[in-house]
Write a protein that holds these residues in place. Structure first.
Motif, PDB file in Angstrom:
ATOM      1  N   MET A 269       0.763  -1.087  -0.026  1.00 34.74           N
ATOM      2  CA  MET A 269       0.111  -0.148  -0.039  1.00 34.74           C
ATOM      3  C   MET A 269       0.784   1.313   0.068  1.00 34.74           C
ATOM      4  SD  MET A 269      -1.473   2.777   1.105  1.00 34.74           S
ATOM      5  CE  MET A 269      -0.523   3.040   2.579  1.00 34.74           C
ATOM      6  N   THR A 270       0.516   2.240  -1.107  1.00 33.25           N
ATOM      7  CA  THR A 270       1.342   3.311  -0.861  1.00 33.25           C
ATOM      8  C   THR A 270       0.450   4.665  -1.137  1.00 33.25           C
ATOM      9  OG1 THR A 270       3.101   4.743  -1.941  1.00 33.25           O
ATOM     10  CG2 THR A 270       1.799   3.162  -3.298  1.00 33.25           C
ATOM     11  N   THR A 271       0.820   5.719  -0.426  1.00 32.68           N
ATOM     12  CA  THR A 271      -0.125   6.775  -0.565  1.00 32.68           C
ATOM     13  C   THR A 271       0.687   7.858  -1.762  1.00 32.68           C
ATOM     14  OG1 THR A 271       1.160   7.946   1.128  1.00 32.68           O
ATOM     15  CG2 THR A 271      -0.748   6.998   1.916  1.00 32.68           C
ATOM     16  N   GLY A 272       1.874   7.446  -2.278  1.00 30.42           N
ATOM     17  CA  GLY A 272       2.482   8.470  -3.219  1.00 30.42           C
ATOM     18  C   GLY A 272       2.924   9.412  -2.237  1.00 30.42           C
ATOM     19  N   PRO A 273       3.915   9.330  -1.024  1.00 24.95           N
ATOM     20  CA  PRO A 273       4.056  10.472  -0.240  1.00 24.95           C
ATOM     21  C   PRO A 273       4.854  11.462  -0.892  1.00 24.95           C
ATOM     22  CG  PRO A 273       5.115   8.709   0.399  1.00 24.95           C
ATOM     23  CD  PRO A 273       4.420   8.009  -0.661  1.00 24.95           C
ATOM     24  N   ALA A 274       4.516  12.779  -0.881  1.00 25.72           N
ATOM     25  CA  ALA A 274       5.540  13.794  -1.281  1.00 25.72           C
ATOM     26  C   ALA A 274       6.968  14.026  -0.705  1.00 25.72           C
ATOM     27  CB  ALA A 274       4.787  15.199  -1.399  1.00 25.72           C
ATOM     28  N   SER A 275       6.987  13.453   0.597  1.00 24.14           N
ATOM     29  CA  SER A 275       8.070  13.852   1.482  1.00 24.14           C
ATOM     30  C   SER A 275       8.781  12.663   1.894  1.00 24.14           C
ATOM     31  CB  SER A 275       7.376  14.512   2.857  1.00 24.14           C
ATOM     32  OG  SER A 275       6.624  13.850   3.409  1.00 24.14           O
TER      33      SER A 275
END
Ligand SMILES: [Zn+2]
Length: 398
Positions: A269-275
């Motif tokens: 599961m990934t949220t596609g984090p910006a940071s």
């Protein structure tokens, strides 16, 4: 029949225009010029027809939606955010039933028909979060399917009494056993992973572990998770959430992990984090790894962001993964629909005849246009019943 519906003039996944007939909550026919006397009709107006969006990772029990603005002042480390949240939960007296209902209604308005929510279980809140979210799951069952992960947010072994509470949460009906950073938070990686998998084995349930640990530490924990998955024959029943270690630039660290994810059918599961470093979606999917996504916590003590829209999440995945070509953006959309369905285990998901009529209409020429434009959803259907229209859920939030 309450769950019969005829939707005229829609384009499945942006293709040719058809009508869709729903009988008894399932897709009965797709074709041009369908007629079904006596069945309620909705005019699709050429909108894209897609299966319902899947929110595969959020925290319904602790959103602050509708509770006024609370300035965020948490420190930079994970443990700062956990401590800050434990303090604020007491101060703000968050009602998990009310708050989860608010987010469910918001999710439905954006076209989500399924949610997998982690729910905090710790020695402070005990099982109150789980009780509240399970209450919402039952109350809103006609709007959206809601599954839960019993989640030791404050640590498992480091906080005596939590394992017993987690066991009770599973007995109450949680769908997944959760876990959290076996090294960085619990500081007993073997003990943590053993405890989580023992619970999964005892209740015959899948596992979904939050793994924020980066680089070699994350890879070490992931190896432990993979070892247990192999040893206990839990192929296809384990998800690793976040998995920042897969975003490490060193292929020598990442590639052996991907090989094992494929071998053991462990989902990411990934949220596609910006940071943070992010798992490479295209690489994982090409290898055959199931990938899903979620909005994670929205409007909570962890951060001020989020609106529960999985179409927006698809855009974030696209931005984080440098997806520009239409077929790449379509991958991000798949992660937020069929990818999620494959991870949380949704029976009858899709647009074929016989599938459950969990549907969303999207405005746009193509899927990619819909993702980047993100217009209000004209219609959301749950098991053949209209639950949201023109961006508003038909059931009011508390
Ligand atoms: Zn989370």
């Amino acid at each position: 029949m309450a769950n019969d519906l005829l939707i005229r003039n829609v384009r499945p996944m942006g293709g040719a225009t058809v009508d869709v007939l729903v009988r008894d909550g399932r897709i009965a026919a797709l074709g041009q010029g369908l007629s079904a006397p006596g069945v309620p009709v909705e005019e699709g107006g050429g909108a894209i027809l897609a299966p319902g969006l899947v929110e595969a990772h959020t925290h319904l029990d602790k959103t602050l939606l509708g509770m006024g603005w609370h300035p965020n002042s948490a420190g930079p480390r994970l443990i700062d955010k956990i401590t800050n949240e434990r303090r604020l939960k007491k101060e703000l007296n968050i009602d998990s039933a009310r708050q989860s209902a608010r987010q469910v209604v918001l999710s439905s308005s954006h076209g989500s028909t399924h949610i997998l929510s982690h729910v905090d279980v710790d020695t402070d809140v005990g099982l109150s979060g789980m009780r509240g979210v399970l209450e919402t799951a039952a109350r809103y069952a006609d709007v959206l399917t809601l599954q839960t992960v019993a989640f030791p947010q404050s640590g498992l072994l480091i906080r005596p009494g939590t394992l017993e509470l987690l066991t009770e949460a599973m007995a109450m009906g949680a769908d997944f056993v959760g876990g959290l950073d076996p090294c960085a938070i619990d500081r007993d990686p073997k003990g943590h992973v053993d405890a989580v998998f023992a619970l999964a084995e005892r209740f015959g349930k899948p596992v979904d572990i939050h793994l924020h640990e980066p680089s070699t530490m994350g890879a070490f924990s992931m190896e432990l998770i993979l070892d247990r998955t192999r040893a206990l024959g839990m192929k296809g029943k384990v998800t690793v959430s976040h998995a920042f270690c897969l975003g490490d630039p060193d292929p020598a660290l990442v590639e052996p992990l991907i090989e094992q994810l494929v071998e053991l059918d462990v989902a990411i599961m990934t949220t596609g984090p910006a940071s943070r470093p992010a798992p490479p979606i295209a690489r994982l999917r090409k290898a055959g790894v199931r990938v899903c996504s979620g909005n994670d916590g929205i409007r909570d003590t962890w951060g001020p962001y989020g609106n529960a829209d999985m179409l927006e999440r698809a855009m974030f995945l696209g931005l984080r993964n440098n997806f520009r070509r239409d077929e790449e953006v379509e991958i991000a959309f798949e992660v937020c629909t069929s990818g999620g369905a494959a991870v949380v285990g949704i029976e009858g998901y899709g647009l074929e005849v016989g599938c459950v009529a969990d549907l969303v209409l999207l405005t746009g020429e193509t899927i990619t246009d819909a993702v980047v434009s993100r217009h209000k959803r004209p219609l959301v259907v749950k098991r053949g019943k209209v639950v949201a229209r023109d961006g508003a859920c038909l059931v009011e939030a508390p």
